[in-house]
Design a protein around this motif. Structure first.
Motif, short mmCIF file in Angstrom:
data_model
loop_
_atom_site.label_atom_id
_atom_site.label_comp_id
_atom_site.label_asym_id
_atom_site.label_seq_id
_atom_site.Cartn_x
_atom_site.Cartn_y
_atom_site.Cartn_z
N ARG A 1 0.84 -1.19 0.00
CA ARG A 1 0.00 0.00 0.00
C ARG A 1 0.88 1.24 0.00
NH1 ARG A 1 -2.36 -4.06 2.77
NH2 ARG A 1 -4.63 -4.25 2.87
N HIS B 1 -0.35 3.33 4.68
CA HIS B 1 -0.87 2.25 5.53
C HIS B 1 -0.32 0.89 5.12
CE1 HIS B 1 -4.04 4.81 7.44
NE2 HIS B 1 -3.98 5.46 6.29
N ARG C 1 -8.40 -4.08 9.98
CA ARG C 1 -6.95 -3.96 9.78
C ARG C 1 -6.48 -2.65 10.40
NH1 ARG C 1 -3.32 -1.79 6.05
NH2 ARG C 1 -1.38 -2.94 5.83
N GLY D 1 -11.37 4.13 8.71
CA GLY D 1 -11.08 5.31 9.51
C GLY D 1 -9.68 5.32 10.09
N ASN D 2 -9.45 6.27 10.98
CA ASN D 2 -8.18 6.43 11.67
C ASN D 2 -8.43 6.50 13.18
OD1 ASN D 2 -6.52 6.49 9.42
ND2 ASN D 2 -6.51 8.73 9.27
N PHE E 1 -3.76 15.18 -1.23
CA PHE E 1 -3.30 13.96 -0.56
C PHE E 1 -1.94 13.47 -1.07
CE2 PHE E 1 -3.56 9.36 0.50
CZ PHE E 1 -3.57 9.50 1.88
N LEU F 1 -12.84 15.62 0.85
CA LEU F 1 -11.81 14.62 1.10
C LEU F 1 -12.41 13.22 0.90
CD1 LEU F 1 -8.86 14.71 2.12
CD2 LEU F 1 -9.73 14.23 4.39
N ARG G 1 -11.71 10.11 -1.86
CA ARG G 1 -11.41 8.73 -1.43
C ARG G 1 -12.31 7.72 -2.14
NH1 ARG G 1 -11.83 7.99 4.68
NH2 ARG G 1 -10.45 6.20 4.37
N SER H 1 -10.34 6.88 -5.08
CA SER H 1 -8.98 6.40 -4.90
C SER H 1 -8.87 4.92 -4.53
CB SER H 1 -8.31 7.23 -3.81
OG SER H 1 -7.06 6.70 -3.48
N TYR H 2 -9.71 4.46 -3.64
CA TYR H 2 -9.51 3.12 -3.09
C TYR H 2 -9.81 2.03 -4.13
CZ TYR H 2 -8.80 5.27 1.44
OH TYR H 2 -8.31 6.02 2.49
N GLN I 1 -6.80 -0.63 -5.66
CA GLN I 1 -6.88 -2.10 -5.56
C GLN I 1 -6.48 -2.76 -6.87
OE1 GLN I 1 -6.86 -2.56 -2.71
NE2 GLN I 1 -8.17 -1.05 -1.74
FE1 HDE Z 1 -6.64 6.53 2.90
N1 HDE Z 1 -5.80 5.39 1.42
N2 HDE Z 1 -6.67 8.09 1.65
N3 HDE Z 1 -7.32 7.73 4.38
N4 HDE Z 1 -6.55 5.01 4.15
C1 HDE Z 1 -5.43 4.11 1.54
O1 HDE Z 1 -5.98 2.46 -0.04
C2 HDE Z 1 -6.50 8.04 0.30
C3 HDE Z 1 -7.65 9.05 4.28
C4 HDE Z 1 -7.05 4.97 5.42
O2 HDE Z 1 -5.88 -1.23 6.06
C5 HDE Z 1 -5.06 3.50 0.23
O3 HDE Z 1 -6.09 0.20 -0.06
C6 HDE Z 1 -6.78 9.32 -0.27
C7 HDE Z 1 -8.39 9.48 5.43
C8 HDE Z 1 -6.81 3.68 6.01
O4 HDE Z 1 -6.00 -1.56 3.91
C9 HDE Z 1 -5.30 4.63 -0.78
C10 HDE Z 1 -7.09 10.15 0.75
C11 HDE Z 1 -8.49 8.38 6.22
C12 HDE Z 1 -6.16 2.94 5.02
C13 HDE Z 1 -5.76 5.74 0.12
C14 HDE Z 1 -7.03 9.37 1.96
C15 HDE Z 1 -7.82 7.31 5.56
C16 HDE Z 1 -6.03 3.79 3.88
C17 HDE Z 1 -3.75 2.82 0.19
C18 HDE Z 1 -7.44 11.60 0.67
C19 HDE Z 1 -9.18 8.28 7.58
C20 HDE Z 1 -5.63 1.53 5.13
C21 HDE Z 1 -4.02 1.33 0.09
C22 HDE Z 1 -8.64 11.89 -0.05
C23 HDE Z 1 -10.58 8.54 7.52
C24 HDE Z 1 -6.68 0.52 4.73
C25 HDE Z 1 -5.45 1.22 0.00
C26 HDE Z 1 -6.14 -0.88 4.92
C27 HDE Z 1 -5.46 3.40 2.68
C28 HDE Z 1 -6.10 6.93 -0.37
C29 HDE Z 1 -7.27 9.94 3.23
C30 HDE Z 1 -7.73 6.01 6.15
C31 HDE Z 1 -4.12 4.98 -1.64
C32 HDE Z 1 -6.68 9.65 -1.76
C33 HDE Z 1 -8.97 10.87 5.66
C34 HDE Z 1 -7.16 3.20 7.39
O5 HDE Z 1 -6.31 4.32 -1.68
#
Ligand code: HDE
Length: 716
Positions: free
Chosen positions: A98, A101, A138, A173-174, A187, A380, A384, A387-388, A392
């Motif tokens: 990843r 994360h 996770r 979440g976080n 981001f 934001l 997302r 993005s996710y 994948q």
């Molecule tokens: Fe993520 N984030 N994120 N993020 N994020 C990823 O997805 C992204 C954000 C969070 O255990 C990626 O599968 C963008 C906020 C967690 O597999 C990716 C933006 C929050 C995890 C990605 C954010 C998160 C990710 C990398 C800004 C808290 C781990 C691999 C718009 C609410 C999930 C993947 C796991 C993972 C993109 C911001 C939480 C690249 C573009 C805000 C917990 O898709």
């Protein structure tokens, strides 16, 4: 009884003496579904017996220590499929980690609704106290690579996948309720700045370096998050002792379609606990896997960590009154203003069986929500949602990542998505599209959308939250499907209309389902009654009932620009004309015609029964193509200059007769000399404006003679 294979000698160098395969049972076996396997196990061992080592296609392996060599000390052979498959697979064991994360630990568990809230949401899992569903969680750090330590100062990811009976709900979440940035567009910059610096490749898993703080100093919106990140929240004692936050404002939607805003919280039953910075640094050396080990060992010991799911629910009236925007992910809603109401409990009670298959391959998607939950316009969150899914594909390599067991929903899923890399499903039936009427829905006709139970996007109907309403509808005028179809048909020449009708007759004659044919003709009635009737007559079916039109066509004046024939250019440019000749043909006449074609911008192509040097009157001539290999369909017009003798010889040859028959049938110009008349008669070519003497060719050119068509074929 099957005999288990002997234990593999770990250090077996004596090739000749040791033949582990000798005398072992030979069976036909394959992986997977035992029902389909041949049961003719020749010498013991059931086909599914897991004690036998096989390759990936089920071939039993006789020796897992020595590769196949040419002689005792010779080179390894390419033929050794056992070696090749094993190394091939090994070479590709890693998948991209990843981008954020990357370092994480996962566990299975269960979610239980402890307080039903049907008034707030129709989310199936929150309808009844006691309702449960499986979950996978996770936890992760953000900045470090997959092999980095567990205790840097960092935000912790808290991603939960709830496998509900109405589909997967991923709450990604976080452990901190706010975020660094307000818009998804920033981001990549944020992540670049915190990761290892671009030129030196360090520091790993640390925010204490120039580029991160450079970016942060220039991004005042990050300051709230910085407070949290510099607090002890960022150096937790254990994953079991962190809170989780959905961060963004989401929506709850109830069965009546009423919506409220909601923020999600996970509250650890063990309470919050952090380390000190000095501890965190020392733990990194003493046990880099401190959090992973802690989680695994606790679950292994039956000491199951649990979290309560809390919700903060509020409405637009509340949102409007706050001095911050509830769509801004750098803001939280104080619990004093909106208390957190506990509605469920999640307990993690099972470690993964395989880290790669589960923790590494799990794919979270914030876009995975279920009816009863919806997104807000938080910019934001909106980023997302894209993005996710995208990530994948690059991490797991295929759009079919949803079929990997850890990602697949535990409720049934049916759709018309097909194929793609690593497809493991075998859908049956003919219909892989919708709408279809091949069979009943739910049987081989496949699934259908449901307006009642399917996911519908919430409409806020207020200017602040719905400046442009999100609707799955089409604008009113899109319902006119026939005006321009009718305009097109009526703008064609009579001959072109006959082509359209005939094409429809041909296509529908290939259709074997009567109701499909009838429906199409019923649709044609909305375009033109005469067209529909012509097609019905052509198919010899009764004129079916007119299909219902959402809007009847509006009568428009026909447009000549829509017709090919009305715009046909009477030019030789870019066209190709074949000149048929043979032994004895008049070279001067051929040269003259060729010159005329070329000076008009066309291409002349000489065709003869033989291609090499042919003796003609006035010299020798080479053909560009042999008659049998140069049928008249390849040209826009044909000409023929022969001798009586050759015309007679050719009239006995199918290829020559067909040449003229086709040119005539395809309404092309045929320019010919007297000798060719014999062939024309044989081919059934009748004189008309397009069948002319050689010296008239230029005046007729390469245009088509459509008036002829009615003579050569039945058109609808
Ligand atoms: Fe993520 N984030 N994120 N993020 N994020 C990823 O997805 C992204 C954000 C969070 O255990 C990626 O599968 C963008 C906020 C967690 O597999 C990716 C933006 C929050 C995890 C990605 C954010 C998160 C990710 C990398 C800004 C808290 C781990 C691999 C718009 C609410 C999930 C993947 C796991 C993972 C993109 C911001 C939480 C690249 C573009 C805000 C917990 O898709």
């Amino acid at each position: 009884m099957p005999k288990a294979p002997p234990p593999s000698p770990a250090n077996d160098h004596k090739l000749r003496e040791h033949q582990p395969g000798a005398g072992q049972p030979k069976i036909e076996a394959s992986r997977g579904n035992g029902d389909e396997l041949h049961q003719n196990v020749a010498a013991g061992g059931s086909p599914t017996d897991a004690s036998f080592l096989t390759d990936n296609f089920g071939h039993r392996i006789s020796d897992n220590q020595n590769s196949l060599r040419a002689g005792e000390r010779g080179p390894t052979l390419l033929e050794d499929f056992v070696l090749r498959e094993k190394i091939f697979h090994f070479d590709h064991e890693r998948i991209p980690e990843r981008i954020v994360h990357a370092r994480g630990s996962g566990a299975h568990g269960v979610f239980e609704c402890t307080k039903a809230i049907p008034g707030l949401t129709k989310a199936s899992i929150l309808q009844k106290e006691g309702a449960t569903c499986p979950v996978f969680v996770r936890f992760s750090t953000v900045a470090g690579g997959a092999g980095s330590v567990d205790t840097p100062r960092d935000v912790r990811g808290f991603a939960v996948k709830l496998y509900t009976d109405s589909g997967n709900w991923d709450l990604v979440g976080n452990n901190i309720p706010v975020f660094f940035i307000q818009d998804a567009l920033k981001f990549p910059d944020l992540v670049h700045s915190v990761k290892m610096e671009a030129d030196r490749g360090y520091p790993q898993a640390a925010s204490a370096h120039d580029t991160f703080w450079d970016f942060i100093g220039l991004m005042p919106e990050a300051m709230h998050m910085i407070m949290w990140a510099m607090s002890d929240r960022a150096i937790p004692r254990s994953f079991r002792m962190i809170e989780g936050f959905g961060v963004h404002t989401f929506r709850f939607v109830n069965a009546k379609g009423e919506g409220k805003f909601v923020k999600f919280h996970w509250k650890p039953v063990l309470g919050l606990q952090s380390t000190t910075w000095d501890e965190a640094v020392k733990i990194a050396g003493a046990d880099p896997d401190f959090h992973r080990r802690d989680l695994f060992e606790a679950i292994d010991a039956g000491d199951f960590p649990a979290w309560d799911l809390g919700v903060q629910v509020f409405d637009e009236a509340f949102a409007k009154k706050q001095p911050y925007d509830v769509l801004d992910a750098t803001k939280l809603i104080p619990e004093e203003d909106i208390p957190v109401e506990i509605v469920g409990r999640m307990t993690l009670n099972r470690n993964v069986d395989n880290f790669f298959a589960e923790t590494e391959q799990v794919a979270f998607l914030p876009s995975n929500i279920i009816p009863g939950i919806d997104f807000s316009n938080d910019p934001l969150l909106q980023g997302r949602l894209f993005s996710y899914l995208d990530t994948q594909k690059s991490r797991l390599g295929t759009t079919n990542f949803h079929q990997i067991p850890i990602n697949a929903p535990k409720c049934p899923f049916h759709n018309f998505q097909r194929d793609g890399m690593m497809q493991t499903l075998v859908p049956t039936g003919r219909a892989n599209y919708e709408p279809n009427s091949l069979a009943e829905a739910g049987e081989n006709g496949g699934p259908r959308a449901s307006a009642e139970t399917g996911f519908t996007t919430f409409t806020a109907n207020d200017e602040r939250n719905d400046p442009a309403q999100k609707l799955r509808i089409r604008a009113e005028l899109f319902a006119d499907h026939f005006t321009q179809a009718r305009l097109f048909y009526l703008s064609q020449t009579e001959n072109e209309q006959a082509h359209i009708a005939s094409a429809l007759v041909f296509e529908l004659s290939k259709v074997t389902l009567d109701h499909v044919r009838a429906r199409v003709v019923g649709q044609l009635r909305n375009i033109d009654e005469d067209l529909a009737m012509r097609v019905a007559v052509g198919l010899a079916i009764d004129l079916p009932a007119k299909e219902k039109a959402a809007r009847p066509p509006v009568e428009l004046k026909p447009s000549d620009a829509l017709s090919i024939q009305k715009n046909a250019d009477d030019t030789m440019e870019g066209r190709k004309v074949a000149i048929l000749f043979a032994e004895g043909s008049d070279k001067a006449a051929i040269d003259k015609l060729k010159g005329a074609i070329e000076s008009a911008g066309g291409t002349a192509f000489l065709v003869a029964p033989k291609v090499g040097g042919i003796k003609v009157k006035g010299g020798t001539l080479k053909a560009d193509g042999q008659l049998a290999g140069s049928p008249s369909v390849l040209f826009d017009a044909v000409a023929s200059i022969l001798t009586d003798e050759q015309a007679k010889a050719l009239s006995a040859q199918g290829a020559a007769v067909q040449w003229f028959m086709d040119a005539y049938g395809h309404c092309k110009t045929i320019a010919h000399d007297e000798a060719t008349q014999l062939l024309l008669d044989k081919a059934g070519v009748e004189k008309d404006g397009g069948v002319v003497a050689i010296d008239k060719f230029e005046s007729v050119g390469t245009r088509r003679h459509w008036a002829r068509e009615a003579k050569v074929r039945d058109l609808a």
